[in-house]
Scaffold this active site. Structure first.
Site, PDB file in Angstrom:
ATOM      1  N   HIS A  91       0.846  -1.182   0.000  1.00 20.80           N
ATOM      2  CA  HIS A  91       0.000   0.000   0.000  1.00 20.80           C
ATOM      3  C   HIS A  91       0.888   1.241   0.000  1.00 20.80           C
ATOM      4  O   HIS A  91       2.097   1.171   0.241  1.00 20.80           O
ATOM      5  CB  HIS A  91      -0.930   0.010   1.214  1.00 20.80           C
ATOM      6  CG  HIS A  91      -1.948  -1.086   1.193  1.00 20.80           C
ATOM      7  ND1 HIS A  91      -2.912  -1.237   2.174  1.00 20.80           N
ATOM      8  CD2 HIS A  91      -2.165  -2.092   0.308  1.00 20.80           C
ATOM      9  CE1 HIS A  91      -3.674  -2.276   1.899  1.00 20.80           C
ATOM     10  NE2 HIS A  91      -3.244  -2.814   0.770  1.00 20.80           N
ATOM     11  N   GLU A  93       1.248   3.892   2.021  1.00 27.47           N
ATOM     12  CA  GLU A  93       1.955   4.274   3.238  1.00 27.47           C
ATOM     13  C   GLU A  93       3.155   3.365   3.487  1.00 27.47           C
ATOM     14  O   GLU A  93       4.253   3.840   3.822  1.00 27.47           O
ATOM     15  CB  GLU A  93       1.019   4.219   4.450  1.00 27.47           C
ATOM     16  CG  GLU A  93      -0.234   5.061   4.317  1.00 27.47           C
ATOM     17  CD  GLU A  93      -1.410   4.246   3.779  1.00 27.47           C
ATOM     18  OE1 GLU A  93      -1.256   3.642   2.684  1.00 27.47           O
ATOM     19  OE2 GLU A  93      -2.460   4.219   4.422  1.00 27.47           O
ATOM     20  N   CYS A 129      -1.495  -0.727   7.514  1.00 24.91           N
ATOM     21  CA  CYS A 129      -0.668   0.473   7.363  1.00 24.91           C
ATOM     22  C   CYS A 129      -0.661   1.318   8.632  1.00 24.91           C
ATOM     23  O   CYS A 129       0.339   1.968   8.946  1.00 24.91           O
ATOM     24  CB  CYS A 129      -1.164   1.309   6.182  1.00 24.91           C
ATOM     25  SG  CYS A 129      -0.883   0.525   4.583  1.00 24.91           S
ATOM     26  N   ALA A 198     -20.301  13.278 -24.923  1.00 22.65           N
ATOM     27  CA  ALA A 198     -20.009  14.604 -25.461  1.00 22.65           C
ATOM     28  C   ALA A 198     -21.221  15.044 -26.263  1.00 22.65           C
ATOM     29  O   ALA A 198     -21.807  14.253 -27.009  1.00 22.65           O
ATOM     30  CB  ALA A 198     -18.761  14.565 -26.339  1.00 22.65           C
ATOM     31  N   SER A 212     -20.639  10.100 -34.306  1.00 24.22           N
ATOM     32  CA  SER A 212     -20.337  10.941 -33.151  1.00 24.22           C
ATOM     33  C   SER A 212     -18.855  11.285 -33.039  1.00 24.22           C
ATOM     34  O   SER A 212     -18.441  11.920 -32.074  1.00 24.22           O
ATOM     35  CB  SER A 212     -20.788  10.232 -31.858  1.00 24.22           C
ATOM     36  OG  SER A 212     -20.082   9.029 -31.675  1.00 24.22           O
ATOM     37  N   TRP A 214     -15.772  13.459 -34.345  1.00 23.36           N
ATOM     38  CA  TRP A 214     -15.600  13.689 -32.914  1.00 23.36           C
ATOM     39  C   TRP A 214     -16.332  14.964 -32.552  1.00 23.36           C
ATOM     40  O   TRP A 214     -16.174  15.978 -33.234  1.00 23.36           O
ATOM     41  CB  TRP A 214     -14.120  13.843 -32.573  1.00 23.36           C
ATOM     42  CG  TRP A 214     -13.317  12.653 -32.952  1.00 23.36           C
ATOM     43  CD1 TRP A 214     -12.544  12.500 -34.052  1.00 23.36           C
ATOM     44  CD2 TRP A 214     -13.209  11.429 -32.227  1.00 23.36           C
ATOM     45  NE1 TRP A 214     -11.946  11.275 -34.059  1.00 23.36           N
ATOM     46  CE2 TRP A 214     -12.346  10.590 -32.941  1.00 23.36           C
ATOM     47  CE3 TRP A 214     -13.768  10.980 -31.039  1.00 23.36           C
ATOM     48  CZ2 TRP A 214     -12.028   9.308 -32.501  1.00 23.36           C
ATOM     49  CZ3 TRP A 214     -13.445   9.718 -30.605  1.00 23.36           C
ATOM     50  CH2 TRP A 214     -12.582   8.908 -31.335  1.00 23.36           C
ATOM     51  N   ARG A 228     -10.833   5.955 -18.851  1.00 22.58           N
ATOM     52  CA  ARG A 228     -11.007   4.574 -19.280  1.00 22.58           C
ATOM     53  C   ARG A 228     -10.101   3.619 -18.515  1.00 22.58           C
ATOM     54  O   ARG A 228     -10.460   2.457 -18.292  1.00 22.58           O
ATOM     55  CB  ARG A 228     -10.735   4.442 -20.784  1.00 22.58           C
ATOM     56  CG  ARG A 228     -11.848   4.963 -21.662  1.00 22.58           C
ATOM     57  CD  ARG A 228     -11.497   4.791 -23.126  1.00 22.58           C
ATOM     58  NE  ARG A 228     -12.562   5.272 -24.004  1.00 22.58           N
ATOM     59  CZ  ARG A 228     -12.507   5.263 -25.331  1.00 22.58           C
ATOM     60  NH1 ARG A 228     -11.409   4.797 -25.937  1.00 22.58           N
ATOM     61  NH2 ARG A 228     -13.515   5.724 -26.042  1.00 22.58           N
ATOM     62  N   THR A 240     -23.353   2.109 -31.338  1.00 24.76           N
ATOM     63  CA  THR A 240     -22.060   2.786 -31.265  1.00 24.76           C
ATOM     64  C   THR A 240     -20.967   1.918 -31.885  1.00 24.76           C
ATOM     65  O   THR A 240     -20.096   2.411 -32.609  1.00 24.76           O
ATOM     66  CB  THR A 240     -21.712   3.108 -29.795  1.00 24.76           C
ATOM     67  OG1 THR A 240     -22.686   4.018 -29.277  1.00 24.76           O
ATOM     68  CG2 THR A 240     -20.338   3.736 -29.685  1.00 24.76           C
ATOM     69  N   ASP A 244     -19.533   3.714 -35.167  1.00 29.72           N
ATOM     70  CA  ASP A 244     -18.286   4.424 -34.859  1.00 29.72           C
ATOM     71  C   ASP A 244     -17.050   3.546 -34.950  1.00 29.72           C
ATOM     72  O   ASP A 244     -15.925   4.064 -34.947  1.00 29.72           O
ATOM     73  CB  ASP A 244     -18.352   5.026 -33.452  1.00 29.72           C
ATOM     74  CG  ASP A 244     -19.239   6.260 -33.401  1.00 29.72           C
ATOM     75  OD1 ASP A 244     -19.668   6.725 -34.471  1.00 29.72           O
ATOM     76  OD2 ASP A 244     -19.509   6.756 -32.287  1.00 29.72           O
TER      77      ASP A 244
END
Length: 430
Positions: A91, A93, A129, A198, A212, A214, A228, A240, A244
């Site tokens: 982790h 810390e 931690c 968008a 779409s 851009w 993402r 889509t 696209d």
């Protein structure tokens, strides 16, 4: 010549200007961006901003653990800084303490700035931690976000206080935004769903020919690609995919590049089987039998794999669609499939379109947060708008009965305005 600022300086929402769900937005867009301009005199906020920037170095790396940042400071000197490592490893810390020790620094009476409450134990893969900080002799711990875990939340803080370690808070709202996928998942106990789209000034997500690409500018797309890899998976509707031909990767994200997302295709009528080879090649880019996969949500999920998709068998997971409108069941099925393959739950799903899928989820109150890019342009047309289904009823509500989201962050990115909202069922922001 004065260089134009990437972001506007006006604070229009809860978070400090420049911060959002993706962290410090300029850094999410470019690895060379300037850090937040917080005065050094505002000591706790200044150093916590450094810890938040450090947390961003673990984007996409630490899942299913949250991407935590820690900075060890003595006076005005940084002893070490670190972020959460790959799942099962150190982790933030513990990594910062190890780095300071390796450099020969004594951390007694030093301060630790950490973006999330240090873990207190209860069966994790690493030693607590909080115990490591106490054993180091650290003098003060500044925490941004509290751990909401039903069993572990508050345990680390209590341990520190019981050991007479001073506790303080700084940049809590901004850290809650960065850690939102982890915090919200702990509250919801099933995958959180985040909408992203968008649109033009007149509200269109695509033209009337379903194109779409851009609407938003390249810097806005870079921020989207950062998101993402921050979220576990990306989901789009079949329209889509067919129109696209998206790749659904994080290829334009700022560094570090830790992962591409899992890909989820919502396709009740199994239209993916009719897709061209170009569409399929783009869709299956950056997938592998041991890496990101394509989850195909379809009524054909219980049938034999269509011949056109047979070549992708080791990278394609069929998930049967469920009763109409039962999104919770679908998202749980996706999480179960993910658990079987990777050994941990699917915590977050980014919905990137199209307008029909986003509208269905919005009407069903499934969107836990939204990233909305508004382009300063006008498209015209009659289709592809949020809130309107092309087939089916389009009811309206009385104005005073509308569902309002909490406005969390706004930013100007070139000719786009970014608006980030969060469902009011989450009360991390007072």
């Amino acid at each position: 010549m004065v260089k134009r600022s990437l972001l506007s300086d006006t604070r229009l929402a809860i978070l400090e200007s420049g911060f959002g769900l993706g962290g410090w937005i300029p850094r999410a867009i470019s690895a060379t961006a300037l850090p937040p301009q917080i005065p050094v005199a505002d000591r706790d906020r200044y150093w916590m901003s450094k810890a938040l920037l450090e947390a961003m170095e673990a984007v996409g790396l630490s899942s299913p653990n949250p991407s935590v940042g820690a900075v060890l400071v003595h006076g005005d000197k940084v002893l070490s800084q670190a972020s959460t490592q790959v799942y099962g490893s150190f982790h933030a810390e513990a990594m910062a303490l190890l780095s300071a020790k390796s450099a020969g620094f004594d951390v007694k009476t030093a301060e630790c700035y950490v973006t999330l409450e240090p873990c207190g134990g209860l069966g994790g893969k690493q030693a607590p931690c909080a115990d490591a900080l106490i054993a180091s002799g650290i003098g003060r711990v500044i925490i941004a976000a509290e751990d909401p875990h039903q069993k572990a939340g508050g345990l680390g803080t209590r341990k520190l206080r019981d050991a007479s370690v001073a506790i303080a808070r700084a940049l809590t709202n901004e850290a809650n935004a960065w850690h939102f996928p982890f915090l919200a998942y702990q509250q919801k106990q099933k995958p959180i769903v985040i909408g992203k789209w968008a649109q033009t000034l007149d509200g269109h997500l695509a033209d009337d020919h379903d194109k779409s690409q851009w609407i938003s500018g390249p810097r806005s797309r870079a921020y989207t690609h950062w998101l993402r890899q921050k979220y576990d998976a990306i989901m789009v509707g079949i329209n889509t995919v067919l129109h696209d031909q998206p790749r659904l990767t994080a290829r334009d994200s700022a560094w570090p590049r830790a992962r591409d997302p899992q890909k989820i295709i919502f396709d009740p009528k199994a239209r993916l089987a009719t897709a061209s080879s170009e569409v399929l090649n783009n869709l299956f880019e950056a997938t592998s039998s041991g890496g990101p996969l394509v989850y195909w949500c379809t009524e054909a999920g219980t049938m034999a794999l269509p011949a056109s998709l047979e070549v992708y068998r080791d990278r394609l997971v069929l998930v049967p669609t469920v009763r109409e409108g039962n999104w919770d069941e679908l998202f749980q099925s996706l999480s179960n499939e993910h658990q079987k393959r990777y050994g941990f739950e699917l915590q977050s799903i980014l919905i990137e379109g199209g307008s029909q899928l986003l509208t269905l989820l919005m009407r069903a109150d499934q969107l836990d947060a939204c990233h909305i890019f508004v382009r300063a342009g006008v498209l015209g047309g009659t289709r592809n708008r949020i809130g309107r289904l092309e087939r089916g009823e389009n009811p309206t509500r009385d104005l005073m009965e509308r569902d309002d989201y909490r406005l969390l962050a706004t930013a100007q990115i070139d000719d786009d305005v970014l608006i980030e909202t969060v469902s009011r069922k989450y009360d991390f922001w007072k």
